[in-house]
Design an enzyme around this catalytic site. Structure first.
Site, PDB file in Angstrom:
ATOM      1  N   HIS A  17      23.152   0.212   6.355  1.00 28.81           N
ATOM      2  CA  HIS A  17      22.051   1.279   6.421  1.00 28.81           C
ATOM      3  C   HIS A  17      21.015  -0.017   6.825  1.00 28.81           C
ATOM      4  O   HIS A  17      19.500   0.689   7.899  1.00 28.81           O
ATOM      5  CB  HIS A  17      21.313   1.370   5.096  1.00 28.81           C
ATOM      6  CG  HIS A  17      20.927  -0.474   3.953  1.00 28.81           C
ATOM      7  ND1 HIS A  17      22.464  -1.315   3.500  1.00 28.81           N
ATOM      8  CD2 HIS A  17      19.931  -0.916   3.869  1.00 28.81           C
ATOM      9  CE1 HIS A  17      21.926  -1.987   3.240  1.00 28.81           C
ATOM     10  NE2 HIS A  17      20.107  -2.320   2.968  1.00 28.81           N
ATOM     11  N   LYS A  37      18.182   3.446   3.533  1.00 27.82           N
ATOM     12  CA  LYS A  37      18.794   4.124   2.492  1.00 27.82           C
ATOM     13  C   LYS A  37      18.575   5.022   2.169  1.00 27.82           C
ATOM     14  O   LYS A  37      19.293   5.537   1.522  1.00 27.82           O
ATOM     15  CB  LYS A  37      18.973   2.347   1.297  1.00 27.82           C
ATOM     16  CG  LYS A  37      19.879   1.561   1.732  1.00 27.82           C
ATOM     17  CD  LYS A  37      20.095   0.122  -0.238  1.00 27.82           C
ATOM     18  CE  LYS A  37      20.516  -0.364   0.225  1.00 27.82           C
ATOM     19  NZ  LYS A  37      20.972  -1.381  -0.746  1.00 27.82           N
ATOM     20  N   HIS A  45      18.231  -8.347   7.743  1.00 21.07           N
ATOM     21  CA  HIS A  45      18.566  -8.592   5.760  1.00 21.07           C
ATOM     22  C   HIS A  45      19.981  -9.084   5.264  1.00 21.07           C
ATOM     23  O   HIS A  45      19.392 -10.070   3.877  1.00 21.07           O
ATOM     24  CB  HIS A  45      17.290  -8.179   5.352  1.00 21.07           C
ATOM     25  CG  HIS A  45      17.820  -6.781   4.827  1.00 21.07           C
ATOM     26  ND1 HIS A  45      17.845  -5.879   5.927  1.00 21.07           N
ATOM     27  CD2 HIS A  45      17.601  -6.513   3.709  1.00 21.07           C
ATOM     28  CE1 HIS A  45      18.518  -4.879   5.115  1.00 21.07           C
ATOM     29  NE2 HIS A  45      18.654  -4.849   4.051  1.00 21.07           N
ATOM     30  N   HIS A  46      20.965  -8.072   5.909  1.00 22.81           N
ATOM     31  CA  HIS A  46      21.323  -8.984   5.207  1.00 22.81           C
ATOM     32  C   HIS A  46      22.968  -9.659   5.559  1.00 22.81           C
ATOM     33  O   HIS A  46      24.232 -10.222   5.590  1.00 22.81           O
ATOM     34  CB  HIS A  46      22.731  -7.096   4.903  1.00 22.81           C
ATOM     35  CG  HIS A  46      22.271  -6.674   3.921  1.00 22.81           C
ATOM     36  ND1 HIS A  46      22.556  -6.843   2.359  1.00 22.81           N
ATOM     37  CD2 HIS A  46      21.661  -5.759   3.695  1.00 22.81           C
ATOM     38  CE1 HIS A  46      21.677  -6.237   1.668  1.00 22.81           C
ATOM     39  NE2 HIS A  46      20.959  -5.421   2.083  1.00 22.81           N
ATOM     40  N   ASP A  94      15.212 -10.290  -1.787  1.00 21.58           N
ATOM     41  CA  ASP A  94      15.718  -9.105  -1.905  1.00 21.58           C
ATOM     42  C   ASP A  94      16.409  -9.143  -3.226  1.00 21.58           C
ATOM     43  O   ASP A  94      17.428  -8.563  -4.185  1.00 21.58           O
ATOM     44  CB  ASP A  94      16.476  -8.589  -0.800  1.00 21.58           C
ATOM     45  CG  ASP A  94      17.457  -7.927  -0.846  1.00 21.58           C
ATOM     46  OD1 ASP A  94      17.312  -6.374  -1.502  1.00 21.58           O
ATOM     47  OD2 ASP A  94      18.683  -7.026   0.540  1.00 21.58           O
ATOM     48  N   HIS A 112      12.493  -2.551   4.250  1.00 18.38           N
ATOM     49  CA  HIS A 112      13.915  -3.466   4.862  1.00 18.38           C
ATOM     50  C   HIS A 112      14.791  -2.503   4.382  1.00 18.38           C
ATOM     51  O   HIS A 112      16.181  -2.748   5.035  1.00 18.38           O
ATOM     52  CB  HIS A 112      14.149  -4.994   3.725  1.00 18.38           C
ATOM     53  CG  HIS A 112      14.236  -4.831   2.199  1.00 18.38           C
ATOM     54  ND1 HIS A 112      13.011  -5.029   1.659  1.00 18.38           N
ATOM     55  CD2 HIS A 112      15.302  -4.696   1.881  1.00 18.38           C
ATOM     56  CE1 HIS A 112      13.781  -4.380   0.933  1.00 18.38           C
ATOM     57  NE2 HIS A 112      15.285  -4.438   0.506  1.00 18.38           N
ATOM     58  N   ASP A 113      14.491  -1.736   3.260  1.00 17.52           N
ATOM     59  CA  ASP A 113      15.856  -0.835   3.055  1.00 17.52           C
ATOM     60  C   ASP A 113      16.026   0.751   3.045  1.00 17.52           C
ATOM     61  O   ASP A 113      16.507   1.621   2.305  1.00 17.52           O
ATOM     62  CB  ASP A 113      16.011  -0.783   1.067  1.00 17.52           C
ATOM     63  CG  ASP A 113      16.738  -1.557   0.906  1.00 17.52           C
ATOM     64  OD1 ASP A 113      17.920  -2.203   2.074  1.00 17.52           O
ATOM     65  OD2 ASP A 113      17.700  -2.684  -0.106  1.00 17.52           O
TER      66      ASP A 113
HETATM   67 FE   LIG Z   1      20.079  -3.727   2.240  1.00 16.59          FE
END
Ligand SMILES: [Fe+2]
Length: 206
Positions: free
Chosen positions: A98, A73, A123-124, A152, A69-70
């Site tokens: 990201h 980043k 996811h954000h 998260d 998911h990240d």
């Molecule tokens: Fe994230």
């Protein structure tokens, strides 16, 4: 990382997806703390999948989505990700890229189901429509992304951050309850909080 790392190895072996291993190794090399966070979120996702009603295929897509998911980043400089000061608006705008960067990195991977990419992109998003990057609201946010969002946040609350110490399990649960219906899907929060503390506690061992 002890037991958490062992669980990761087990999941990765079972998933049998070399490209996921490759991306996770890349993330570990770039930002070890984001890698560890992603592993814990994926382990929690595996526990949440069954009570939510996912079948085996859905469960593996959810877990892979949470592992990755990240991923976007990886391209955010450490000085921004680990800053011990208030970020500028421009730096926040870089961080907010990201989900899109991660989706674009994985878009050409033919082995990844679209529901996996949705976790990374969405996811954000917030249940009330004030998240990013697309300001989706309610059930327009894909289910697995709504699940990842809760996990998260829980993992972030349970972990030390440059700007604050970790919360207790009780404080983190209360915070999730408080944010159900605005930031999070309250039905998912309810199912998550039904998991036992033993299942949720990846933190005394990591
Ligand atoms: Fe994230």
């Amino acid at each position: 990382m002890g037991n958490v790392q062992k669980q990761y190895q087990q999941y990765i072996n079972d998933l049998d997806k070399p490209s996921v291993v490759k991306w996770m190794d890349f993330l570990a090399h770039k930002h070890a703390d984001i890698y560890r966070h992603s592993v814990r979120v994926a382990i929690l996702a595996d526990k949440l999948a069954q009570p939510i009603g996912c079948n085996a295929t859905e469960r593996s897509h959810l877990v892979i989505g949470c592992f990755l998911h990240d991923l976007g980043k990886a391209f955010i400089p450490s000085e921004i990700l680990h800053a011990r000061r208030k970020l500028t608006e421009q730096e926040w705008n870089i961080i907010r890229l990201h989900p899109i960067v991660g989706t674009e990195m994985l878009d050409k991977d033919p082995g990844l189901d679209s529901t996996i990419l949705e976790v990374i992109r969405c996811h954000h998003e917030r249940y009330d429509g004030t998240g990013y990057p697309d300001q989706l609201a309610g059930e327009n946010i894909p289910l697995f992304a709504r699940m990842c969002s809760v996990l998260d946040a829980f993992d972030s609350m349970m972990s030390d951050r440059p700007y604050r110490g970790r919360m207790t399990m009780r404080e983190a649960k209360d915070e999730l309850l408080l944010l159900g219906g605005t930031q999070f899907d309250s039905k998912i929060v309810e199912v998550f909080l039904g998991l036992s503390d033993t299942i949720l506690d990846l933190y005394s061992q990591s």
